[in-house]
Design a protein around this motif. Sequence first.
Motif: not given
Length: 160
Positions: A12-13, A141-148, A158-160
């Motif tokens: 995705v990035l 679109w959303l990407l998150v560097a989550t805790p831990g 539609h994105f694979e």
Amino acid sequence: MKLENQKFAEKVLKYLLIGSQVDGIKFGLDGSTTILYFTNYSRKEDDAFCLNIETAWTVYPASCDKYPLSEAQVPTNTEEQHFKYIWDIRREKVVNVQLDTVSPHLIISLESGKVLFVNGHDANYECWQLGDHFAGGNCEWLLVATPGGNIEAWSPEHFE
């Protein structure tokens, strides 16, 4: 961080950022938040994204063999230094994006060889988010560097 999550997030990035350029900056109230705007002028759809940084970040003059493992290892910069870094990389196209293998440290390589590095690990807080929702409207679109030290990614069906 699960390998399948890392691989999908990197896909995705790369799709969102390669070919785009840093096109703007906004500093938060207390200096702990920085928002970078990326625009891809060669695309009509999915052309603008915001990277919301809530952790330590820096720009390296070239690619490194070993990047910091934690926020404490990222060089400390003043707000003026951060602004200078962004000024120096403005309008440079992104040529590669990757995540570190252990934590979702964001590593954005630019056409000059410089690297924007964003810490991706904190035990309690999200370190960074990249998405289209910061600009308003519906978030696809959303990407998150989550805790831990984990990564989560949402994309259109539609994105694979």
